[in-house]
Design an enzyme around this catalytic site. Structure first.
Site, PDB file in Angstrom:
ATOM      1  N   ASP A  71      13.887   6.216  38.437  1.00 50.63           N
ATOM      2  CA  ASP A  71      13.249   5.313  39.404  1.00 50.63           C
ATOM      3  C   ASP A  71      14.005   5.279  40.727  1.00 50.63           C
ATOM      4  O   ASP A  71      13.410   5.090  41.783  1.00 50.63           O
ATOM      5  CB  ASP A  71      13.123   3.897  38.833  1.00 50.63           C
ATOM      6  N   ASP A 148      10.286  -8.343  25.842  1.00 51.51           N
ATOM      7  CA  ASP A 148      11.311  -7.527  25.190  1.00 51.51           C
ATOM      8  C   ASP A 148      12.554  -8.395  25.014  1.00 51.51           C
ATOM      9  O   ASP A 148      12.912  -9.154  25.922  1.00 51.51           O
ATOM     10  CB  ASP A 148      11.731  -6.327  26.070  1.00 51.51           C
ATOM     11  N   CYS A 385      21.151  25.312  39.786  1.00 50.93           N
ATOM     12  CA  CYS A 385      22.265  25.033  38.885  1.00 50.93           C
ATOM     13  C   CYS A 385      22.288  26.048  37.732  1.00 50.93           C
ATOM     14  O   CYS A 385      22.745  27.162  37.931  1.00 50.93           O
ATOM     15  CB  CYS A 385      22.189  23.594  38.394  1.00 50.93           C
ATOM     16  N   HIS A 514      21.839  20.785  43.264  1.00 49.95           N
ATOM     17  CA  HIS A 514      20.457  20.357  43.001  1.00 49.95           C
ATOM     18  C   HIS A 514      19.833  19.861  44.305  1.00 49.95           C
ATOM     19  O   HIS A 514      19.742  18.651  44.528  1.00 49.95           O
ATOM     20  CB  HIS A 514      20.442  19.226  41.968  1.00 49.95           C
ATOM     21  N   GLU A 516      16.964  19.539  45.112  1.00 50.43           N
ATOM     22  CA  GLU A 516      15.752  18.732  44.897  1.00 50.43           C
ATOM     23  C   GLU A 516      15.999  17.239  45.076  1.00 50.43           C
ATOM     24  O   GLU A 516      15.096  16.482  45.398  1.00 50.43           O
ATOM     25  CB  GLU A 516      15.155  19.014  43.510  1.00 50.43           C
TER      26      GLU A 516
HETATM   27  N1  GLN Z   1      24.709  23.518  31.751  1.00 49.57           N
HETATM   28  C1  GLN Z   1      25.204  23.941  33.001  1.00 49.57           C
HETATM   29  C2  GLN Z   1      26.529  23.274  33.346  1.00 49.57           C
HETATM   30  O1  GLN Z   1      26.908  22.308  32.764  1.00 49.57           O
HETATM   31  C3  GLN Z   1      24.180  23.705  34.101  1.00 49.57           C
HETATM   32  C4  GLN Z   1      23.908  22.274  34.351  1.00 49.57           C
HETATM   33  C5  GLN Z   1      22.700  22.038  35.218  1.00 49.57           C
HETATM   34  O2  GLN Z   1      21.831  22.896  35.315  1.00 49.57           O
HETATM   35  N2  GLN Z   1      22.617  20.854  35.814  1.00 49.57           N
HETATM   36  O3  GLN Z   1      27.219  23.721  34.221  1.00 49.57           O
END
Ligand code: GLN
Length: 551
Positions: A71, A148, A385, A514, A516
């Site tokens: 969120d 809840d 990643c 990342h 994104e």
């Molecule tokens: N599993 C891989 C790592 O720990 C990639 C992690 C991911 O894609 N966020 O480095």
């Protein structure tokens, strides 16, 4: 003094309270107010990092390295702000610090109780952002539904806040179902859920009623009467084509004006136009681009899937819209390629391929085969990643002549560990310290001039968010570079490889980060923007390919 808008939910979960919260924030922001948002998660986990993404949805990563409920991603995207990790409060954090204080004798002589000690801890945490910054509005979404057991103390805490003089408005999000047999929208579940809320001592100021269609006046009148609010304060939240259009739906019902009136605030500027234009534009689009997301999807349904990859999907949408394209996502299960390598040709029928982040071993070979196929067939490839780590593994194995080179995450005793632990991870894993111990949050990278990545970002240094334990092994960088792989960005000390690309490919870019997480509706992430441009170029050069059905 900050105003608090507390968002609660009733009837069923999954109503889109996060989108509602983000949308209420957005309309206030569009009227010139300084807004932020918080999320309360009643679970005992201290953060979302240790939850299973396929059950709980994506783990959102903040600039300051929080592993948070998705969120917060909605809030950041809608409001175009960065939200720090302490804006996510969980029961685990609250109890943890109350117990810690008790052991340190901070409550000496007192019987430590849920009320007032736990509720005081909750209130302190909710009030903290207002001490840090001058916010006009702090939206606080309380996870779960009224009734809840686990969110009772949070509701009690916000009830007390109002009594203690904080400026608080309550927005209750409910569901108004239509029973097929009757064809009639039923308000009874809403009435019951508000009854529960009022038993706790909270009278909602607004009821946001989720329903397939807009509520008619009969239904509004009924909800108003039975829930003790004015009819005009029943806000309709019907199904809509884009989540980003929800703020406009609220604006149309003058929700902002009504909130301001209740708080005796003046309406400031009004700048709804850019957002309206953005929505109008995406509604006019005709041409589409199809992006294949290759993951391991065997044991979960597609609805959960989109939740686990929500930021990647949103980033694809943002970049597609900026390029006047309708985004289409094709889920591709990498396990299928392992069972039948002939299926790799299905990749010809998408315009671009993303291998997103991931953990664990399953489906890995299928993803590596995906990399080989996109590399050899000039299909635009974006690796995120894990998607970068596997691009390195693939290149080492197939181009650099390092047979069976691998990531240590996959093969512990591989002869050529091209992907290895970040050094500080060794002790962490030996001691089984799993919570919040990855390389997390925003890190800078220096980009190499003349590379595609440098061109896309348009600057020498960038910061992106990270969440991983493994890295490109520095011992193999030279071999990989000699083999033609270009590392287009690295950490300021030059040790960690952050971006890679293949110069002779239409688009082959991967990053350890990342990106994104920093994509915004009107400001797409540069790598996604470049990727979508390459994908549409491929489609236009070969218009029939993506029309074919994927096997
Ligand atoms: N599993 C891989 C790592 O720990 C990639 C992690 C991911 O894609 N966020 O480095």
């Amino acid at each position: 003094m900050a105003n608090y808008i507390i968002v609660t939910g009733g009837v069923v979960s999954g109503l889109g309270k996060g989108i509602t919260t983000a949308s209420v924030g957005k309309i206030l922001q569009m009227h010139g107010y300084n807004v932020t948002a918080m999320k309360i998660d009643p679970y005992i986990n201290c953060d979302a990092g240790t939850l299973r993404p396929t059950e709980h949805g994506e783990v959102w990563v903040t600039e300051d390295g929080g592993e948070i409920d998705q969120d917060l991603g909605h809030y950041e995207r809608f409001l175009d702000i960065n939200i720090p990790k302490y804006h996510n409060i969980t029961s685990g954090q609250v109890y943890g610090s109350v117990i810690d204080k008790e052991r340190k004798g901070k409550y000496l002589g007192k019987t430590v109780q849920p009320i007032p000690h736990v509720t005081n801890e909750i209130k302190n945490r909710i009030r903290r952002p207002a001490k840090d910054k001058n916010y006009d509005f702090i939206l606080v979404e309380i996870g779960g539904t009224v009734g809840d057991y686990e969110n009772v103390l949070f509701l009690e805490a916000v009830r007390q806040m109002k009594l203690e003089g904080d400026k608080v408005l309550f927005v209750h999000v409910t569901y108004v179902p239509v029973l097929d047999a009757l064809g009639e929208a039923k308000t009874k579940p809403t009435q019951h859920s508000v009854k529960l809320l009022r038993e706790i001592g909270i009278q909602p100021d607004f009821i946001v009623a989720r329903a397939d269609d807009l509520l008619d006046s009969v239904r509004k009148e009924k909800i108003a009467l039975f829930c003790n609010i004015k009819e005009e304060d029943v806000i309709s939240d019907s199904n809509i084509d884009h989540v980003y259009a929800v703020p406009l739906l609220f604006e149309k019902q003058q929700l902002c004006k009504k909130i301001l009136r209740k708080l005796r605030l003046r309406k400031d500027v009004e700048d709804v136009k850019p957002w309206k234009e953005f929505i109008t534009n995406i509604r006019k689009l005709e041409e589409s681009v199809t992006i294949g997301i290759v993951g391991k999807y065997f044991d979960i349904g597609t609805s959960q899937l989109s939740d686990s990859y929500i930021s990647v999907i949103e980033a694809v949408k943002h970049a597609s819209w900026k390029n006047d394209l309708i985004p289409k996502i094709q889920w591709i299960d990498s396990k299928e390629f392992e069972e039948d390598s002939d299926k790799l040709v299905t990749l010809d029928h998408v315009d671009g391929v993303i291998v997103p982040g991931g953990f664990g071993l399953s489906g890995i070979q299928g993803k590596i085969d995906t990399v080989t196929y996109t590399r050899e067939h000039d299909i635009p490839y974006l690796g995120l990643c894990l998607g970068m780590q596997l691009a390195v593994v693939e290149y080492a194995q197939n181009v650099c002549d390092l047979p069976n080179a691998h990531s240590k995450e996959v093969i512990k005793d591989t002869k050529y560990p091209v992907i290895d632990f970040i050094p500080e991870q060794v002790n962490i894993l030996q001691e089984s310290r799993y919570g919040a111990t990855m390389r997390l949050g925003s890190y800078p990278a220096i980009l190499k001039k003349g590379t595609r990545v440098h061109e896309l970002y348009g600057k020498d240094e960038v910061e992106e968010r990270h969440r991983h334990r493994y890295e490109v092994n520095p011992d193999f960088v030279k071999t990989l570079e000699d083999g033609g792989l270009v590392f287009s960005g690295h950490s300021p000390d030059g040790i960690l490889m952050e971006f890679l690309e293949l110069p002779d490919h239409p688009f082959f870019i991967a990053t350890q980060a990342h990106p994104e997480f920093k994509s915004r509706p009107i400001k797409p992430a540069p790598l996604f923007d470049g990727f979508i441009k390459a994908a549409i170029k491929k489609k236009r050069n070969n218009p029939n390919a993506s029309l074919k059905q994927i096997a």
